[in-house]
Design an enzyme around this catalytic site. Structure first.
Site, PDB file in Angstrom:
ATOM      1  N   ASP A   3       9.577   2.459  -5.569  1.00 62.17           N
ATOM      2  CA  ASP A   3       8.425   2.013  -4.992  1.00 62.17           C
ATOM      3  C   ASP A   3       7.803   1.186  -6.015  1.00 62.17           C
ATOM      4  O   ASP A   3       7.526   1.397  -6.993  1.00 62.17           O
ATOM      5  CB  ASP A   3       7.711   3.086  -4.485  1.00 62.17           C
ATOM      6  CG  ASP A   3       8.222   4.027  -3.277  1.00 62.17           C
ATOM      7  OD1 ASP A   3       9.571   3.738  -2.996  1.00 62.17           O
ATOM      8  OD2 ASP A   3       7.559   4.739  -2.861  1.00 62.17           O
ATOM      9  N   GLU A  34      17.090   3.024   0.403  1.00 63.52           N
ATOM     10  CA  GLU A  34      17.668   4.106  -0.635  1.00 63.52           C
ATOM     11  C   GLU A  34      17.173   3.966  -1.981  1.00 63.52           C
ATOM     12  O   GLU A  34      17.840   4.326  -2.836  1.00 63.52           O
ATOM     13  CB  GLU A  34      18.999   4.380  -0.203  1.00 63.52           C
ATOM     14  CG  GLU A  34      19.957   3.477  -0.520  1.00 63.52           C
ATOM     15  CD  GLU A  34      20.146   3.072  -1.762  1.00 63.52           C
ATOM     16  OE1 GLU A  34      19.789   1.822  -2.015  1.00 63.52           O
ATOM     17  OE2 GLU A  34      21.073   3.684  -2.365  1.00 63.52           O
ATOM     18  N   TRP A  35      16.326   2.808  -2.303  1.00 59.50           N
ATOM     19  CA  TRP A  35      15.814   2.545  -3.461  1.00 59.50           C
ATOM     20  C   TRP A  35      16.747   1.645  -4.368  1.00 59.50           C
ATOM     21  O   TRP A  35      16.464   1.700  -5.645  1.00 59.50           O
ATOM     22  CB  TRP A  35      15.025   3.675  -4.140  1.00 59.50           C
ATOM     23  CG  TRP A  35      14.440   4.655  -3.353  1.00 59.50           C
ATOM     24  CD1 TRP A  35      13.575   4.250  -2.189  1.00 59.50           C
ATOM     25  CD2 TRP A  35      14.395   5.941  -3.139  1.00 59.50           C
ATOM     26  NE1 TRP A  35      13.164   5.381  -1.421  1.00 59.50           N
ATOM     27  CE2 TRP A  35      13.586   6.350  -2.002  1.00 59.50           C
ATOM     28  CE3 TRP A  35      15.198   7.014  -3.581  1.00 59.50           C
ATOM     29  CZ2 TRP A  35      13.647   7.733  -1.454  1.00 59.50           C
ATOM     30  CZ3 TRP A  35      15.255   8.171  -3.270  1.00 59.50           C
ATOM     31  CH2 TRP A  35      14.449   8.657  -2.284  1.00 59.50           C
ATOM     32  N   GLY A  36      17.959   1.275  -3.956  1.00 54.91           N
ATOM     33  CA  GLY A  36      18.817   0.580  -4.715  1.00 54.91           C
ATOM     34  C   GLY A  36      19.554   1.253  -5.732  1.00 54.91           C
ATOM     35  O   GLY A  36      20.607   0.907  -6.341  1.00 54.91           O
ATOM     36  N   ASP A  66      14.602   6.079   5.121  1.00 51.12           N
ATOM     37  CA  ASP A  66      14.371   6.591   3.788  1.00 51.12           C
ATOM     38  C   ASP A  66      15.552   7.534   3.196  1.00 51.12           C
ATOM     39  O   ASP A  66      16.527   7.807   4.057  1.00 51.12           O
ATOM     40  CB  ASP A  66      13.091   7.198   3.774  1.00 51.12           C
ATOM     41  CG  ASP A  66      12.461   6.982   2.373  1.00 51.12           C
ATOM     42  OD1 ASP A  66      12.834   6.477   1.417  1.00 51.12           O
ATOM     43  OD2 ASP A  66      10.989   6.814   2.412  1.00 51.12           O
TER      44      ASP A  66
HETATM   45  C1  GLA Z   1       9.452   6.596  -0.029  1.00 52.27           C
HETATM   46  C2  GLA Z   1       9.704   4.798   0.352  1.00 52.27           C
HETATM   47  C3  GLA Z   1       8.102   4.310   0.397  1.00 52.27           C
HETATM   48  C4  GLA Z   1       7.657   5.125   1.521  1.00 52.27           C
HETATM   49  C5  GLA Z   1       7.459   6.568   1.417  1.00 52.27           C
HETATM   50  C6  GLA Z   1       7.049   7.411   2.534  1.00 52.27           C
HETATM   51  O1  GLA Z   1       8.807   6.767  -1.289  1.00 52.27           O
HETATM   52  O2  GLA Z   1      10.333   4.187  -0.582  1.00 52.27           O
HETATM   53  O3  GLA Z   1       8.317   2.996   0.758  1.00 52.27           O
HETATM   54  O4  GLA Z   1       8.219   4.887   2.827  1.00 52.27           O
HETATM   55  O5  GLA Z   1       8.718   7.074   0.984  1.00 52.27           O
HETATM   56  O6  GLA Z   1       6.918   8.964   2.205  1.00 52.27           O
END
Ligand code: GLA
Length: 385
Positions: A185, A163-165, A130
């Site tokens: 997410d 890293e969410w893009g 993450d």
């Molecule tokens: C981030 C990630 C999620 C999950 C949470 C855990 O938000 O994007 O998919 O793994 O952390 O804390």
């Protein structure tokens, strides 16, 4: 096989986060592992059992090593990993490039090689990594460091970049990890994003739309990851079915995120639809592209091996829609994959992947009704007239 070739098709598994967050424990997870096998998930191709955030103690031990939370995992993590392996599954775990994970547990920053060695000693097969609490860390460099640490263990470990893009991982993650999140997410909502103040949870269609411009980067061993599945987590049956179908059309990693012990027969039928899964797992690894049929009735087209093609008609609206298609009027051209179809002189048989039956040929008009947020998915196989 070395890292870099260990995900020729999109990884399939289960992850604890969407349903349990950090409320996990050995006994409960063993039940889940058992149901993973008895429900037919394993037999349908799911392979990984992944613990997300919250598996560890709040502090490293006196040697600087991570330790599994002794209350949640009284027999330690190796014993749990052994249990997962004993069922013929692969074991995945989570940590974060920053000083702490997103839920506040010890992160890996500065401990990359020792954490990787620890995971390898436990038999970890998959690491989700993450991006919380990373301050000024350089994103590609941080992921390359952990990737090198995993490779140095000599154990094949799928590396799931999360890293969410935000730092365009599709441009640099190939060869670093096998999959990389492309967005923030997901949440169990079909069209409405949820605002939590400092972050926004994304609906299924929000995430879907964000995959369109990055389609060309997807492929074997470097998968665009539109986040885990919310099937069985509160959306309607049609929404769950559409979410699953569209993720398969995208050639996305498939990580079930529901409580497997409580899944309804409908949820199980969605998650274990082998003909739909075969579309996801097609060896060419090409994402679908979108064509509009008419206002808000979409057609997603995914080229498959052997000149087959998957067609997913998707009703995005809150009302029902009539699909009235004269195949002869349709031309498909996709320079990226080389797909070119002129239905006025090419013919295909149709297989309905949700009704699980043959549905005639493209020589006849197609007339179907789609309820709100519903999909109809066909596999087209070339045929003579
Ligand atoms: C981030 C990630 C999620 C999950 C949470 C855990 O938000 O994007 O998919 O793994 O952390 O804390």
């Amino acid at each position: 096989m070395l890292t870099g070739q260990i995900a020729p098709t999109p990884p399939m598994g289960f992850n604890t986060w969407n349903t349990f967050q950090t409320k996990i424990s050995e006994d409960m997870l063993k039940e889940m592992v058992d149901v993973y096998v008895s429900s037919g998930m394993k037999e349908s191709g799911y392979q990984y059992f992944v613990l997300d955030d919250g598996w560890m103690s709040m502090e490293r031990d006196q040697n600087g090593s991570l330790v599994a939370d002794p209350v949640k995992f009284p027999h330690g993590m190796k014993a749990f990993a052994d249990y997962v392996h004993s069922k013929g599954l692969k074991f995945g775990i989570y940590n974060c490039a920053g000083s702490k994970t997103c839920a506040g547990y010890p992160g890996t920053r500065g401990h990359e090689y020792e954490d990787a060695r620890l995971y390898a000693s436990w038999g970890v097969d998959f690491l989700k990594y993450d991006w919380c609490n990373t301050d000024s860390l350089n994103t590609p460099e941080a992921y390359k460091t952990m990737s090198a640490a995993l490779k140095a263990t000599g154990r094949p470990i799928v590396f799931s970049i999360c890293e969410w893009g935000g730092h365009t991982p599709w441009l640099w993650a190939g060869g670093v990890g096998e999959l990389y999140r492309t967005t923030g997410d997901i949440t169990a909502s079909f069209v409405i994003d949820k605002d939590y103040g400092n972050w926004t949870a994304q609906s299924v269609v929000s995430i879907l739309d964000k995959q369109i411009p990055i389609r060309k980067y997807n492929g074997p061993n470097h998968w665009n990851d539109p986040d885990m599945l919310e099937v069985g987590n509160g959306m309607t049956y049609n929404e769950d079915k559409s979410h699953f179908s569209l993720w398969c059309m995208l050639a996305a990693p498939l990580a079930a995120g529901n409580d497997l012990r409580k899944m309804s027969p409908q949820t199980r039928d969605i998650l274990t639809n082998k003909e739909m899964i075969a579309v996801d797992q097609d060896e060419r690894g090409i994402s679908a592209f979108k064509m509009m049929m008419e206002d808000s009735l979409e057609l997603w087209v995914k080229p498959l091996k052997n000149n087959e093609v998957a067609f997913c008609f998707f009703n995005r609206t809150t009302g029902s829609k009539k699909l009235n298609l004269n195949w002869k009027d349709l031309n498909i051209s996709d320079p990226q994959s080389g797909l070119e179809i002129h239905f006025d002189n090419q013919y295909f048989t149709l297989r309905d992947l949700w009704l699980k039956k043959d549905a005639g040929k493209t020589d006849k008009k197609l007339e179907r009704d789609l309820a709100s947020h519903e999909v109809i998915v066909f596999k087209l196989t070339p045929s003579s007239k």
